[in-house]
Motif scaffolding. Structure first.
Motif, short mmCIF file in Angstrom:
data_model
loop_
_atom_site.label_atom_id
_atom_site.label_comp_id
_atom_site.label_asym_id
_atom_site.label_seq_id
_atom_site.Cartn_x
_atom_site.Cartn_y
_atom_site.Cartn_z
N VAL A 33 34.54 -23.40 17.72
CA VAL A 33 34.29 -22.58 18.91
C VAL A 33 33.16 -21.61 18.60
O VAL A 33 33.18 -20.94 17.56
N SER B 66 43.77 -20.65 20.47
CA SER B 66 43.47 -21.41 21.69
C SER B 66 43.61 -22.91 21.46
O SER B 66 43.29 -23.42 20.38
N GLY C 262 42.12 -26.35 22.02
CA GLY C 262 40.78 -26.82 22.31
C GLY C 262 40.67 -27.67 23.55
O GLY C 262 39.69 -27.60 24.30
N ILE D 64 36.13 -17.19 30.02
CA ILE D 64 37.29 -17.87 29.47
C ILE D 64 37.56 -17.31 28.09
O ILE D 64 36.73 -17.41 27.18
N SER E 182 35.13 -13.69 23.45
CA SER E 182 36.08 -13.49 22.35
C SER E 182 35.87 -12.11 21.75
O SER E 182 35.08 -11.30 22.24
N LEU F 212 40.74 -25.35 26.52
CA LEU F 212 39.57 -24.49 26.49
C LEU F 212 38.33 -25.24 26.98
O LEU F 212 37.66 -24.84 27.94
N TYR F 213 38.02 -26.35 26.32
CA TYR F 213 36.80 -27.07 26.66
C TYR F 213 36.98 -27.94 27.90
O TYR F 213 35.99 -28.23 28.60
N CYS G 208 38.74 -16.99 24.42
CA CYS G 208 39.01 -17.93 23.33
C CYS G 208 39.40 -17.16 22.08
O CYS G 208 38.80 -16.15 21.73
N PRO H 72 31.65 -18.48 20.60
CA PRO H 72 31.70 -17.65 21.81
C PRO H 72 30.31 -17.33 22.35
O PRO H 72 29.35 -17.19 21.59
N LEU I 269 32.38 -18.47 27.35
CA LEU I 269 33.45 -18.20 26.40
C LEU I 269 33.33 -16.78 25.88
O LEU I 269 32.28 -16.38 25.35
N CYS J 65 39.52 -23.21 16.44
CA CYS J 65 40.79 -22.98 17.14
C CYS J 65 41.75 -24.10 16.79
O CYS J 65 41.59 -24.76 15.76
#
Length: 341
Positions: free
Chosen positions: A70, A18, A20, A12, A56, A23-24, A14, A72, A54, A64
């Motif tokens: 975040v 992004s 959040g 995914i 990046s 994302l989460y 990030c 990664p 994650l 983010c």
């Protein structure tokens, strides 16, 4: 389809832009496949079937959207040939085409696809895919608020704001999802495709996730005030906002602007991307939507109130504009009445 014997790796993307929640949310839902339903019911052995990670530009922690932290798991160079890539929602303005940044990310996305990856995006994540060139000549969707951006900046993309989920081509290796919470639809699709339809259904039931089979049209704003410098067109927009219920609003707008009919129609379309009659109809449908949401007036009454004596025509226009009948729209969006004590 049998569940995979080992967890499916899903990377995914990030970035500081992004969102959040998407994302989460995606991490939580995908990591729960093969686990959560089974723990709640005790009917099957617990076995994770998707491993979300994650990815990046670097592994340095960052924040983010809305200051959400975040960290990664890996970098782009750590994963030169991912199996599955997801680009979640990004906080972008409706004019931001990501033209002048993230060139290394765009290259990674193209290379990943060329090496066989299946690439997914949710909401405005498709803007980054479009900027990478991966959507050229392909079908795609995004949040309805980015339709004008796609029309102006990415004309080679076959953009459609209506569906909640859009499979880009026959290979099915590029899939874009619509606005904001359509990442739910995308997660269900990914689980169904890469694990099993049964597990996708179980996850949807655990998380109370709804498949948006009605698409995005019921949620879209039909009238948007786009920035432009044509004062005559702005006068027409202002006049229509007040007089769209009139019997012939287009003729009225032409008269109010005091320029030839053809000149106004040409300038209006150039400045707004739509026709005078479509703009007036959209104003009428938006007014009808508000009444359906807020009043108990009949559909026939509402049709007449917004300017249509021909109720059958109004019903057809409403369905074409929103994807729902007026009654379906009311049922979907009118607030529930408080329960009697």
């Amino acid at each position: 389809m049998d569940a995979p014997t080992k967890p499916v790796p899903v990377h995914i993307l990030c970035l500081p832009e992004s969102a959040g929640s998407a994302l989460y949310g995606m991490v939580d839902v995908l990591a729960a496949t093969g686990v959560l339903w089974q723990e709640l019911t005790g009917n099957e052995p617990v076995k994770a079937t998707i491993e979300p990670r994650l990815v990046s530009i670097s592994k340095d922690p960052f924040t983010c959207g809305n200051g959400i932290p975040v960290t990664p798991d890996c970098t782009l160079t750590d994963v030169p040939a991912p199996e599955i890539v997801i680009v979640p929602e990004l906080w972008l303005s409706p004019e931001d085409a990501v033209a002048d940044r993230y060139e290394d990310v765009k290259v990674w996305l193209r290379d990943s696809y060329d090496k066989g990856a299946t690439v997914y995006s949710a909401c405005s994540g498709s803007v980054l895919l479009a900027a990478s060139g991966l959507l050229d000549g392909r079908k795609a969707t995004s949040h309805w608020g980015y339709e004008d951006l796609f029309r102006s900046k990415f004309p080679d993309v076959r953009f459609n704001a209506a569906p909640a989920l859009c499979i880009g081509d026959a290979s099915g290796r590029i899939v874009t999802a619509g606005g904001t919470t359509s990442w739910h639809d995308l997660a269900i699709h990914i689980i169904s495709r890469h694990v099993s339809p049964g597990e996708a259904l179980r996850i949807a039931q655990v998380y109370l996730m709804k498949w948006h089979n009605e698409g995005q049209l019921p949620y879209a704003a039909l009238v948007k005030r786009l920035p432009h410098a044509d004062g005559i067109v702005r006068r027409a927009e202002d006049w229509l906002a007040k007089h769209f219920r009139d019997a012939d609003p287009v003729a009225g707008a032409v008269s109010a602007c005091q320029i030839p009919d053809r000149s106004l129609k040409r300038r209006f379309r150039a400045a707004t991307g739509t026709t005078l009659i479509s703009y007036a109809q959209n104003l009428r449908v938006e007014a009808a939507k508000r009444q359906l949401e807020e009043s108990s007036a009949s559909v026939d009454q509402i049709a007449v109130d917004v300017g249509y004596e021909n109720v059958a025509f109004f019903r057809r226009l409403f369905r074409r504009s929103t994807g729902l009948s007026p009654s379906q729209y009311r049922k979907m969006f009118q607030p529930l009445l408080p329960m009697a004590k």
